[in-house]
Every structure is written in structure tokens, then in C-alpha cells.
Write an enzyme that holds these catalytic residues in place. Structure first.
Site, PDB file in Angstrom:
ATOM      1  N   GLU A  29     -24.603  -1.405  21.101  1.00 53.77           N
ATOM      2  CA  GLU A  29     -23.268  -1.139  20.572  1.00 53.77           C
ATOM      3  C   GLU A  29     -22.377  -0.714  21.735  1.00 53.77           C
ATOM      4  O   GLU A  29     -22.853  -0.092  22.687  1.00 53.77           O
ATOM      5  CB  GLU A  29     -23.302  -0.008  19.536  1.00 53.77           C
ATOM      6  CG  GLU A  29     -24.255  -0.224  18.383  1.00 53.77           C
ATOM      7  CD  GLU A  29     -24.475   1.064  17.605  1.00 53.77           C
ATOM      8  OE1 GLU A  29     -25.617   1.570  17.590  1.00 53.77           O
ATOM      9  OE2 GLU A  29     -23.503   1.576  17.034  1.00 53.77           O
TER      10      GLU A  29
ATOM     11  N   LYS B 274     -19.980   1.584  23.742  1.00 51.38           N
ATOM     12  CA  LYS B 274     -19.802   3.041  23.791  1.00 51.38           C
ATOM     13  C   LYS B 274     -18.310   3.354  23.772  1.00 51.38           C
ATOM     14  O   LYS B 274     -17.606   3.093  24.737  1.00 51.38           O
ATOM     15  CB  LYS B 274     -20.449   3.619  25.049  1.00 51.38           C
ATOM     16  CG  LYS B 274     -20.425   5.133  25.122  1.00 51.38           C
ATOM     17  CD  LYS B 274     -21.153   5.621  26.364  1.00 51.38           C
ATOM     18  CE  LYS B 274     -21.148   7.142  26.418  1.00 51.38           C
ATOM     19  NZ  LYS B 274     -19.767   7.672  26.541  1.00 51.38           N
TER      20      LYS B 274
ATOM     21  N   TYR C 231       0.844  -1.206   0.000  1.00 50.99           N
ATOM     22  CA  TYR C 231       0.000   0.000   0.000  1.00 50.99           C
ATOM     23  C   TYR C 231       0.877   1.254   0.000  1.00 50.99           C
ATOM     24  O   TYR C 231       0.647   2.202  -0.774  1.00 50.99           O
ATOM     25  CB  TYR C 231      -0.924  -0.003   1.227  1.00 50.99           C
ATOM     26  CG  TYR C 231      -1.868   1.181   1.278  1.00 50.99           C
ATOM     27  CD1 TYR C 231      -1.449   2.411   1.793  1.00 50.99           C
ATOM     28  CD2 TYR C 231      -3.171   1.077   0.803  1.00 50.99           C
ATOM     29  CE1 TYR C 231      -2.297   3.503   1.825  1.00 50.99           C
ATOM     30  CE2 TYR C 231      -4.036   2.168   0.828  1.00 50.99           C
ATOM     31  CZ  TYR C 231      -3.587   3.373   1.339  1.00 50.99           C
ATOM     32  OH  TYR C 231      -4.428   4.454   1.357  1.00 50.99           O
TER      33      TYR C 231
END
Length: 675
Positions: A118, A120, A39
Site C-alpha cells: 500500500e 504510505k 447533496y
């Protein structure tokens, strides 16, 4: 400028597409297409070609994440859609209360909306704006309605796509998420700072927030911030982008568009399943490569979310269930006593620094004499400290088995540590107070409150300058501020002409602050900004307020007997009456410009929502005008909304208003209604 060959132009396009695809695979799919070294090699090839042919550089090129000229300042911008914080829950009882509350607001559901959980993330919230697929703005949370534009810095975050991964993007799209630093990156940053002779960051959250506000985007790029997306707002569907109907679909849409979404999420059908998720991650989270301090729970059905709307502070359809705060044992080295603007003496435990919830803590309030007696505090005691809500340090308990021999119980002082006058404790209070009106600490606290942003907002008068003014006895009352001039200020240490002029100008400007701010600035016990607003709405002049007794004041909805009596007693005190007279003579506002008793209530019973940017009025101005005319302004559209006032760049509120058939007004229409 060099002429571009067709082969080089094609190569630039190929490199750009390949690098964007690789970034999406790495950050969006967690499935790298190539080694980092490969990359980097391709990236540098693109850098070289763009340096040779600057005309080929585009805003969405991977090379444009780094290297822009340092910013000189950040501009405050209005959020298209408010970026609210979340209400906190600390135990299952809080969760049950929240669940019962939202259920009562939507009692006729045909089916349960479900939940999405989800982790935090402990970082800094960002709002990202895309227009026609391109990233055009990145903004901090700020106060929830306005934030700082930090687009240059946001572009350096590799997990934020510069161009959406979609062929037919919507006209505009907004993404909300959390920028954060991984623990390994954070440790390396601190090692580098130590080598450079700089102070370490206390925790990853502070480091992330400080990094985002760097004026040089190259510094931001070097610190390798990461980003998880969690919310999306879309102007409308396109050929290859449907509007999500659930929170889970919204997260999948974010992945499709090229964003990194936290993989540790789950759909739950009940609070019992939410509890299981919360418990599962209570220990597993400690092995994550980043900090998390709780679980975010959102109702899955976006239609139910829209129906529930928001309070003044939080969405009703989401909550953050925080994990129990960390605790640590440490030894009290001394107890100091602070004197506040109301004369309250507050004991503060000073102890050996400890790490709590990712921050270094070395002091905590002991509140008052009763709390000290309850804990049985001795100097030298080993105590357990924690962070209440993971924000405010507190002493939880004493470990008496570790108490040193001969340690004596701590006693609150009988004299004020600032002025030496006797301190008293009323039978009705747990607080010990200094009642000397001339106490330097009380005066200093009163002045700091008076000049604060929520009160008279006198820019340039910070704590150090206020301290100099009181220590020199140049200022012995807030009224003395209005007798200052540049010559007097120049007698202070390190005072320059420019700063002196700025302070004098700010003091003069403060004379235009409205009556409710002046009342709040007076620092009457129990009278915060909201209560000050209520009082001035009912008593539009200071003379009217001074003429009534406590019982009459207590009839105001929202003002209790204790507040009412405090206000009454304050205005009956001769020294305070003299202060009012001096401030009136100085030209401050002690009368509401427009009182509810004289303003026609043409909008009484009507509910308004304001969306977009109005041509001439600021949103707060429009809101105040509607309220002065008897109308109500809310933050979300519902079937009870009478009108939606629409400005430029109106968002999802307009779309919902159209679907509900609610009347829409331009700014001109609103002004016509008000006539």
C-alpha cells in the site's frame, strides 16, 4: 419543544439514510450518487428540520460532524491495542534483511503468507473506536500506547463514517488509518492564511497534524481533512461480518463498512513483485493528489502476523520502504558552531532556504572537523543537501565548479564560541570539544537535559528560563536548582507568581524520581536511559557504582568498555563527587527502592502479557512488579506465554490466549502470585 409530525419524523429518517448512503458511495466506493449541489441542498434541509425538532438529533446524523462547542483541552487515553509505528527500509538490501529476519522466526510455514503493498500516506495516524456500530472515540497516535482523544475533530472528517455500514455490528471495532490533506486543499489553506496575515504551513503533514489538534472543530471542518483506513480490529464475528483472515480481506472489510481505502494497493507473492510495485510508483506517485513518501509492505496472512508479533517499537510483519529523499542545491551563507552539554562543538551550515521532502530547510549539521575536511567545505560553496530518512537535513556533497573566486576553506575554531577557552580534539575522537567545566553553553545544555521529561521531568523549566538562570549566574550547577525559591525566581524577566510556584513545586517533586532517572539526568557521556536502567539494576546505590572500576562495570550485559570507562571516569572526577554530595543533601534518590538482590524472584522464568484496563494498577506498575519478581512482560501472546493478565475492555490478546489455552489472571490473581 415542538411536537414532531409523523411526516417530518419520516423525512428526517429518509434524509439521514440518503445522505449516509451518498457519503458511503462518494468516499467508500468513489462512485458519487449525486451532484455536490444536490447533496448540499438535502443536507441543509436536514439541518433545518433538526433545528426545528432538536429531539430528533442523533449522534450519527451527518449534521453532527460540525458545530460542536470548542474543546478546552485534549484528554490522554490508553490505546486498546498499541498503535505502533513502522520500521523503515531505504533500499532492497534493507528489505532482504527484513524478509530473512521474519522467515527465521517462523521457519515451519506450510506456505508463504504473501505480501500486501500500500502507498504510505504522509499524514497523521488515527485510531477510531466504534461501539455497536457508532463512532465513540477518535485518538491520535501519541506515544503508541496513549494518544489524545480528538473525537469532536474526527467527526468532521467526511470520509470517516459516524455509523458503520452494517446491520449487525460487533460489540466493538477499532480502525486505524491516516488523516491527511490533499494538495489542492493544502494550497488553498495556505492562500487563505496569507490573506489573513498568518504564517503558511510548511507541508501538508504539519498542516494535518495541527488541524487535528485544533480546539474548535469548526476550524477542522473547514480544512477538509481526508482519511484512508488500513487496519481493523474486531471484538468478534457477527451475522454479517466475518473475521478477516488476510490483510487483503481486512481492507475489503473496511470498504464494506464504509471506509475509504487507498485504491492503489496490490497483492504480491514475492519480494520481486514488491520491488516492481515500488518502482512503478516511484514516479507515478508524483501525480497523486496527496503526498506519499514510501510503500508499506505487510504480510498478508493475519495468522502469521499474530505469530510474529511485535518488537518494543515495531510490528515484525510490516515495514515501510521509503523512497529516496529529495535533494536540492543551495549556497552556504555562513557556518555557526553550537556547543552541546558534553562540550562538543558542532558546526552547522546556514544556507539559502530550499524545499526538501515537502518542508523548508535552511540549516544542516556538518558534524565535525573530519566531515568538513572530507567535503572540502568553503564559505559560499554551492552544496547538495538532502533529508536523511526524510527527517534530518544533511549536506551530501559540494559542487566545486560553482565555488566563488577567493573562497577559503572553513576551519573549525580553536576556541569555544561560548566561553572563549581553548577547544581541543583528542586523537581518539573526531569531535572538537570545550573542556571548560564552567562553560555557559555546557552548563545550559546540562540543565536542559536534567529537567527533560526522560530525566528529572521538571515541568515549567524550558530553555528560555534555563537561559535566564545561567545568564544571571543564579544557577551554575544542577544542584543550584534545589536552592531556588519563589522570591529568587521572581527576579527573572516575565516571571509571575503562579509560574514561580509551579516551578518550585516541580523541583520539589523531582526529588522523588528514581535512581535510574537521576543517573540518566547526570548526563554522563554514552549513558542513555536504557544504559542507566541497566547500571542501576546492577548497582542499586550510587556508593556501589562509585566503588567499582571500569572493567567491573563492563561485565554488565549491554554495557561495553567505552561506556564503562566513561562512567568510571565521571565518578572519579572530584567536581562530580561534590555534585553528588550536594544532590544527596538536597534529598534526591541515589538508591533503588527495591533492588533485584532483595526482591524474591517468585516469577522467574514466567512470561506475562497484560491486556485491558486493570482496576487499580496502571499497566506500567503491573509490568514493573512482574519484572521486579523476575518475570518477563511481552507485548504479544504466543505459545510461550505463561499468563495473560486481563482487565476491562480486553482485546484480541485475550481471544488469542483463549484459543491457545493460556492461563488468565485477574489483577487480584496477579497480586496473589506476587505475595
Amino acid at each position: 419543544m415542538n411536537t414532531v409530525s409523523s411526516s417530518d419524523q419520516a423525512r428526517v429518517q429518509e434524509l439521514r439514510q440518503l445522505l449516509q448512503k451518498a457519503s458511503y458511495a462518494y468516499y467508500g466506493l468513489d462512485a458519487p450518487l449525486m451532484e455536490d449541489a444536490v447533496y448540499d441542498q438535502l443536507y441543509h434541509e436536514l439541518v433545518d428540520l433538526e433545528a426545528q425538532y432538536p429531539q430528533l438529533i442523533t449522534p450519527d446524523s451527518p449534521t453532527q460532524r460540525v458545530g460542536e462547542r470548542p474543546a478546552t483541552q485534549f484528554v490522554s487515553v490508553q490505546h486498546r491495542i498499541p498503535l505502533y509505528s513502522l520500521e523503515n527500509a531505504f533500499d532492497r538490501g534493507d528489505m532482504d534483511t527484513w524478509d530473512e529476519r521474519w522467515h527465521k522466526l517462523v521457519p515451519n510455514l506450510s506456505q508463504e503468507p504473501g505480501y500486501v503493498t500500500e502507498l504510505k500516506i504522509d499524514g497523521s495516524a488515527l485510531a477510531l473506536t466504534y461501539e455497536n456500530g457508532l463512532l465513540v472515540r477518535g485518538t491520535t497516535r501519541g506515544d503508541g500506547t496513549k494518544g489524545e482523544e480528538i473525537t469532536q475533530n474526527v467527526r468532521t472528517i467526511r470520509s470517516i463514517p459516524l455509523r458503520l455500514n452494517i446491520e449487525h455490528p460487533p460489540e466493538w471495532l477499532e480502525v486505524r488509518g491516516e488523516a491527511f490533506l490533499g494538495l489542492q486543499v493544502f494550497d488553498q489553506i495556505n492562500r487563505d492564511r496569507i490573506q489573513a496575515g498568518e504564517a503558511e504551513f510548511a507541508n501538508p503533514r504539519n498542516a494535518a497534524a495541527g488541524t487535528l489538534r485544533q480546539l474548535d472543530s469548526k476550524v477542522v471542518a473547514e480544512r477538509k481533512l481526508d482519511f484512508f483506513a488500513y487496519t481493523i480490529h474486531i471484538s468478534g464475528p457477527t451475522d454479517d461480518l466475518a473475521l478477516p483472515q488476510t490483510q487483503w480481506q481486512a481492507l475489503e472489510t473496511l470498504k464494506q463498512l464504509g471506509f475509504r481505502v487507498n485504491p492503489n494497493r496490490r497483492q504480491c507473492e514475492s519480494l520481486a513483485e514488491v520491488q516492481t510495485y515500488y518502482d512503478d510508483w516511484s514516479l507515478k506517485r508524483l501525480d497523486l493528489p496527496y503526498l506519499t513518501d514510501g510503500v508499506v509492505i505487510k504480510l498478508d496472512n493475519l495468522g502469521v502476523q499474530d505469530e510474529l508479533g511485535f518488537t518494543q517499537k515495531f510490528p515484525r510483519w510490516a515495514i515501510a520502504w521509503k523512497y529516496p529523499p529529495e535533494e536540492a542545491a543551495t549556497r552556504i551563507e555562513q557556518i555557526t558552531v553550537n556547543v552541546g552539554r558534553t562540550g562538543a562543538l558542532t558546526p552547522v551550515a546556514e544556507f539559502k532556504p530550499v524545499q526538501l521532502a515537502g518542508t523548508t530547510v535552511s540549516r544542516a549539521t556538518l558534524h565535525n572537523r573530519d566531515r568538513i575536511s572530507e567535503l572540502d567545505i568553503h564559505i559560499g560553496d554551492t552544496v547538495v543537501v538532502r533529508k536523511a530518512g526524510e527527517i534530518i537535513p544533511e549536506v551530501l556533497r559540494v559542487l566545486p565548479e560553482l565555488r566563488p573566486a577567493g573562497a577559503q576553506p572553513y576551519q573549525m575554531p580553536t576556541a569555544c564560541p561560548s566561553c572563549g577557552q581553548p577547544a581541543v580534539q583528542l586523537e581518539t575522537e573526531a569531535v572538537t570539544r570545550c573542556v571548560n567545566a564552567s562553560c555557559p553553553a555546557i552548563l545550559r545544555g546540562s540543565l536542559i537535559h536534567w529537567v527533560s521529561r526522560g530525566a528529572l521531568d521538571i515541568d515549567g523549566l524550558g530553555e528560555k528560563i534555563v537561559g535566564q538562570l545561567t545568564d544571571s549566574q543564579m544557577v551554575q550547577s544542577v544542584a543550584d536548582l534545589y536552592e531556588l525559591n519563589e522570591d529568587k525566581l521572581m527576579d527573572l524577566d516575565r516571571m509571575g507568581t503562579k509560574l514561580a510556584r509551579k516551578i518550585v513545586s516541580a523541583i520539589a517533586t523531582s526529588k522523588q524520581q528514581p535512581w535510574h532517572r537521576v543517573l540518566y539526568g547526570l548526563g554522563i557521556r554514552h549513558v542513555g536511559s536504557v544504559n542507566a536502567q541497566l547500571l542501576t539494576e546492577n548497582y542499586p546505590t550510587v556508593d556501589a557504582l562509585m566503588a567499582v572500576d571500569g572493567d567491573k562495570i563492563a561485565t554488565i550485559h549491554g554495557i561495553g568498555p567505552e561506556i564503562a570507562q566513561s562512567v568510571y571516569e565521571w565518578f572519579q572526577t572530584p567536581t562530580n563527587q561534590t555534585l553528588i554530595q550536594r544532590l544527596q543533601s538536597a534529598g534526591l534518590q541515589f538508591e533503588a527502592i527495591v533492588s533485584e538482590s532483595t526482591q524474591p524472584q517468585t516469577l522467574s522464568g514466567k512470561t506475562f502479557v497484560i491486556t485491558g484496563t486493570l482496576p487499580t494498577l496502571k499497566r506500567d506498575q503491573a509490568k514493573q512488579m512482574i519484572q521486579d519478581a523476575g518475570g518477563k512482560v511481552t507485548g504479544s501472546v504466543s505459545k510461550n506465554t505463561s499468563y495473560v493478565v486481563v482487565g476491562a475492555d480486553a482485546g484480541s490478546k485475550l481471544t488469542k490466549a483463549q484459543s491457545l489455552g493460556i492461563n488468565q489472571l485477574s489483577e487480584a490473581d496477579l497480586l496473589a502470585l506476587l505475595q
